[in-house]
Scaffold this motif. Structure first.
Motif, PDB file in Angstrom:
ATOM      1  N   GLY A 286       0.922  -1.264  -0.310  1.00  0.00           N
ATOM      2  CA  GLY A 286       0.479  -0.071   0.148  1.00  0.00           C
ATOM      3  C   GLY A 286       1.041   1.319   0.097  1.00  0.00           C
ATOM      4  O   GLY A 286       2.184   1.471  -0.843  1.00  0.00           O
ATOM      5  N   ASP A 298      -6.665   1.842   8.255  1.00  0.00           N
ATOM      6  CA  ASP A 298      -6.100  -0.152   7.562  1.00  0.00           C
ATOM      7  C   ASP A 298      -6.005   0.393   6.226  1.00  0.00           C
ATOM      8  O   ASP A 298      -6.055  -0.880   5.232  1.00  0.00           O
ATOM      9  N   VAL A 299      -6.723   1.024   5.623  1.00  0.00           N
ATOM     10  CA  VAL A 299      -6.784   1.598   4.201  1.00  0.00           C
ATOM     11  C   VAL A 299      -5.337   1.344   3.662  1.00  0.00           C
ATOM     12  O   VAL A 299      -5.220   1.129   2.333  1.00  0.00           O
ATOM     13  N   CYS A 300      -4.311   2.294   4.586  1.00  0.00           N
ATOM     14  CA  CYS A 300      -2.895   2.582   4.116  1.00  0.00           C
ATOM     15  C   CYS A 300      -2.410   1.203   3.572  1.00  0.00           C
ATOM     16  O   CYS A 300      -1.257   1.159   2.735  1.00  0.00           O
ATOM     17  N   GLN A 303      -3.779   0.083   0.234  1.00  0.00           N
ATOM     18  CA  GLN A 303      -4.396  -0.041  -1.418  1.00  0.00           C
ATOM     19  C   GLN A 303      -3.198   1.318  -1.668  1.00  0.00           C
ATOM     20  O   GLN A 303      -2.666   1.898  -0.729  1.00  0.00           O
ATOM     21  N   HIS A 319      -4.026   8.870   1.463  1.00  0.00           N
ATOM     22  CA  HIS A 319      -5.288   8.502   1.546  1.00  0.00           C
ATOM     23  C   HIS A 319      -6.001   9.533   2.354  1.00  0.00           C
ATOM     24  O   HIS A 319      -7.341   9.691   1.982  1.00  0.00           O
ATOM     25  N   ILE A 325     -11.644   7.972  -0.470  1.00  0.00           N
ATOM     26  CA  ILE A 325     -11.059   7.218   0.270  1.00  0.00           C
ATOM     27  C   ILE A 325     -11.832   7.492   1.739  1.00  0.00           C
ATOM     28  O   ILE A 325     -12.352   7.021   2.493  1.00  0.00           O
ATOM     29  N   GLU A 328     -15.536   7.214   2.018  1.00  0.00           N
ATOM     30  CA  GLU A 328     -15.302   5.505   2.828  1.00  0.00           C
ATOM     31  C   GLU A 328     -15.312   4.836   4.190  1.00  0.00           C
ATOM     32  O   GLU A 328     -15.246   4.348   4.655  1.00  0.00           O
ATOM     33  N   VAL A 329     -13.913   5.477   4.367  1.00  0.00           N
ATOM     34  CA  VAL A 329     -13.651   5.544   5.991  1.00  0.00           C
ATOM     35  C   VAL A 329     -14.378   5.893   7.038  1.00  0.00           C
ATOM     36  O   VAL A 329     -14.538   4.936   7.757  1.00  0.00           O
ATOM     37  N   GLN A 332     -17.767   3.848   7.190  1.00  0.00           N
ATOM     38  CA  GLN A 332     -17.086   2.193   7.499  1.00  0.00           C
ATOM     39  C   GLN A 332     -16.795   2.547   9.607  1.00  0.00           C
ATOM     40  O   GLN A 332     -17.770   1.734  10.543  1.00  0.00           O
TER      41      GLN A 332
END
Length: 338
Positions: A286, A298-300, A303, A319, A325, A328-329, A332
């Motif tokens: 990522g 978590d996305v880091c 992606q 991000h 992004i 979306e974070v 969630q």
């Protein structure tokens, strides 16, 4: 600096990987893209080991690229034939980091500066060549009496001036300066930076200035690209970078610059990065900065961040500045809270 200005050099998704054995690859440069405009100074900064010097040598063609393109005035540097490359090398030169190692100790200053002109057969007579060497010495703040001396007879700052004179010998348009002041005493660094600025004004030069000292790059560069582990994480004008940094890594680098006011210096908040620079042999998934980032999500890990233009001419790969992004974070997080 605007996009209406003429692009001299264009780097497109440049990669330089090294095979280190046992099936492992060191990804020193892993996808750089940026343009350099005629007449500007483009600063490339980052910690030691981030790949900035490798990027400079690959742009010049001292290293073969693994992938990507380096286009100079419409020509791909790495696809040139011998004749085209000889002509290209007259236009692009390099000033190296170590003024002690980059000069041949067995050659006189005259021989060091004259050599590239002799190789390219630029002058008709020895007298003409001697006069040109003397002119170059005076251009960099030395004098013709220095021509018959050897490198060991000079200080570090004087040696770097000799290296700059050698780079100017072929009347280049573009110079890659690879940390040209990092090996010099602090008292000499400002003198060499002022020399670069004067030569740029007088000769219309374009620079790629590679350094790890953001405080010095600020005063020399029109635009600055920040590198981390082979990737570009932020790019904008010098004023914008110092006034409104977007990437957490850039913020940390700027917070480390000392301020010459004890009251401000004592009260300011430093951003201390935890851990060491990861190995380019096994970079994080990522976002490559996530293992040291205080804002990592978590996305880091899952992606790679997109290269975004947040303001005009201000690009960042993070991000935190990607609205889709972050939406979306946030969504969630609300679901988890409910």
């Amino acid at each position: 600096m605007t996009n209406s200005q003429s692009v001299l050099l264009s780097v497109k998704d440049l990669k330089r990987h090294f095979d280190v054995g046992k099936g492992k690859t060191l990804k020193a440069v892993d996808g750089l893209s940026f343009d350099i405009y005629k007449g500007e100074t483009f600063g490339l900064v980052g910690e030691s080991g981030c790949g900035k010097s490798t990027a400079g040598r690959t742009i010049l063609g001292l290293y073969n690229k693994t992938d990507g393109e380096v286009v100079y005035e419409g020509q791909n540097v790495h696809d040139m034939n011998d004749k085209e490359r000889q002509h290209f090398l007259k236009k692009m030169q390099m000033v190296f980091q170590d003024p002690y190692a980059s000069l041949n100790p067995r050659s006189t200053v005259y021989e060091i500066i004259a050599e590239p002109m002799e190789i390219h057969k630029m002058y008709k007579s020895k007298k003409e060549l001697r006069e040109r060497v003397n002119e170059l010495l005076e251009d960099v703040g030395l004098n013709r009496d220095h021509a018959n001396r050897y490198p060991h007879e000079f200080s570090g700052g004087q040696r770097q001036r000799i290296g700059i004179a050698r780079a100017l010998a072929l009347d280049p348009e573009f110079i890659i300066a690879d940390e040209p002041i990092s090996a010099l005493d602090v008292s000499v660094q400002a003198q060499v930076v002022m020399l670069f600025q004067r030569l740029q004004r007088e000769k219309g030069l374009t620079y790629l200035f590679i350094a790890h000292d953001l405080s010095m790059v600020k005063y020399l560069s029109d635009r600055i690209g920040v590198m981390y582990l082979g990737h570009l994480v932020e790019l904008t004008t010098s004023d914008q970078l110092y006034g409104k940094p977007l990437h957490p890594y850039t913020e940390a680098l700027l917070s480390a610059i000392p301020i010459p006011d004890p009251d401000i210096e004592e009260s300011r908040e430093r951003i201390l990065l935890e851990g060491e620079l990861p190995s380019p042999i096994d970079p994080p998934s990522g976002c490559v900065f996530r293992t040291r980032c205080p804002y990592a999500m978590d996305v880091c890990a899952a992606q790679k961040p997109a290269w975004l233009e947040k303001d005009e001419g201000h690009f960042v790969a993070c991000h935190l500045h990607d609205d889709s992004i972050m939406k979306e974070v946030s969504s969630q997080a609300e679901q988890v809270h409910v």
